[in-house]
Scaffold this active site. Structure first.
Site, mmCIF file in Angstrom:
data_model
loop_
_atom_site.group_PDB
_atom_site.id
_atom_site.type_symbol
_atom_site.label_atom_id
_atom_site.label_comp_id
_atom_site.label_asym_id
_atom_site.label_seq_id
_atom_site.Cartn_x
_atom_site.Cartn_y
_atom_site.Cartn_z
ATOM 1 N N SER A 1 -2.664 0.634 -4.795
ATOM 2 C CA SER A 1 -3.148 1.553 -4.058
ATOM 3 C C SER A 1 -4.215 2.189 -4.606
ATOM 4 C CB SER A 1 -1.851 2.853 -4.304
ATOM 5 O OG SER A 1 -2.596 4.174 -3.402
ATOM 6 N N ASP B 1 0.719 -1.054 -0.053
ATOM 7 C CA ASP B 1 0.058 -0.033 0.049
ATOM 8 C C ASP B 1 0.794 1.101 0.046
ATOM 9 O OD1 ASP B 1 -2.402 1.633 0.478
ATOM 10 O OD2 ASP B 1 -1.525 1.859 2.535
ATOM 11 N N ARG C 1 -7.418 12.528 7.060
ATOM 12 C CA ARG C 1 -7.042 11.223 6.589
ATOM 13 C C ARG C 1 -8.464 10.262 6.907
ATOM 14 N NH1 ARG C 1 -4.637 7.358 3.395
ATOM 15 N NH2 ARG C 1 -4.076 5.743 4.405
#
Length: 217
Positions: A115, A9, A40
Site C-alpha cells: 500500500s 492494495d 480520494r
C-alpha cells in the site's frame, strides 16, 4: 505457476475509502459524496505528483492535504469536521467479504498488503478491521519514499515475501495500480467495485471482479 502469495492494495480494495465521510454525511450535508470523491481523487493525484517531482511526503500528510482541498472545494462550512473525518479515516471499515475471503486464502498461500499508506495508517486500519492475524506482511511504500506505480514498490513483495512475480496474485480496486502491477509481472485481478470502464487496454488484468468474493476459487 501455483499462486504462493495473494497481495492486496489496501485503500479501496480492503478498506472502504468513502466510509469516513459517510460516517459524518449528516453533518456535512448534500455535498458529502462530492467531498468524498474529491478527497480520494486529490489524495491519489498528490502521490503521483510527489513521485514525479522526487519530493516525497508520507501518505497521511497527503491525505490531510487532500481533505483540506476537498472541504474548500465542496463544503467549506464543514471545515470544523476535519479532525473527525481524519479520525474516521484512520479506522476505515473493511468491506464485508474481506475477513472471510482472507481466511479461506490463508489456508493455501501467504497474504500481504502492499500500500501507499504509511505504516502507522496501515497498522491502525488493519487492527480496526480485525484482520491482522491473517496477514503475513504489511508492506508500505514509505520504506522507499516513492509511490505506486514505481516498479521498485512492487519489488518489495519479492524482497519481503521471497516469492517471484509470477507466483503473486495482486488485487487492487485501482485500475492504474493493476496496470503497474501487470507491467511488473504479477498476475493481477482488478476489483472493480463501482463498475468503472476499463483503462490501459495494453496492460489487462487476468480477471475483473466486482468484489473479493470468489477470489482464488
Amino acid at each position: 505457476m501455483t499462486i504462493r502469495a495473494y497481495v492486496f492494495d489496501a485503500y479501496g480494495t480492503l478498506f472502504d475509502v468513502h466510509a469516513a465521510v459517510r460516517r459524518h454525511a449528516g453533518a456535512i450535508g448534500p455535498q458529502s459524496q462530492r467531498l468524498s470523491d474529491i478527497w480520494r481523487t486529490k489524495q491519489l493525484e498528490y502521490t503521483w505528483v510527489r513521485s514525479l517531482m522526487g519530493r516525497y511526503r508520507d501518505f497521511w500528510s497527503l491525505t490531510e492535504e487532500a481533505l483540506d482541498f476537498a472541504i474548500a472545494a465542496a463544503a467549506p462550512d464543514a471545515a470544523s469536521l476535519k479532525p473527525d473525518l481524519l479520525d474516521a479515516y484512520r479506522e476505515l471499515e473493511a468491506y464485508p467479504e474481506v475477513r472471510g475471503v482472507l481466511t479461506r486464502l490463508k489456508a493455501s498461500a501467504k497474504l500481504a498488503i502492499l500500500s501507499n499508506g504509511s505504516p502507522e495508517m496501515l497498522d491502525t486500519a488493519v487492527a480496526s478491521a480485525g484482520i491482522g492475524d491473517l496477514l503475513d506482511e504489511i508492506i508500505s511504500v514509505d520504506a522507499l519514499q516513492i509511490y505506486k506505480t514505481a516498479p521498485s514498490v512492487y519489488d518489495l513483495v519479492g524482497e519481503r515475501m521471497g516469492v517471484p512475480p509470477e507466483a503473486v496474485s495482486f488485487q487492487s480496486s485501482n485500475r492504474w495500480d493493476i496496470a503497474g502491477a501487470t507491467a511488473y509481472g504479477f498476475r493481477t485481478v482488478w476489483i472493480n467495485r463501482t463498475g468503472q470502464p476499463d483503462e490501459y487496454p495494453d496492460l489487462p488484468p487476468v480477471a475483473v471482479m466486482s468484489s473479493l468474493e470468489g477470489l482464488g476459487e
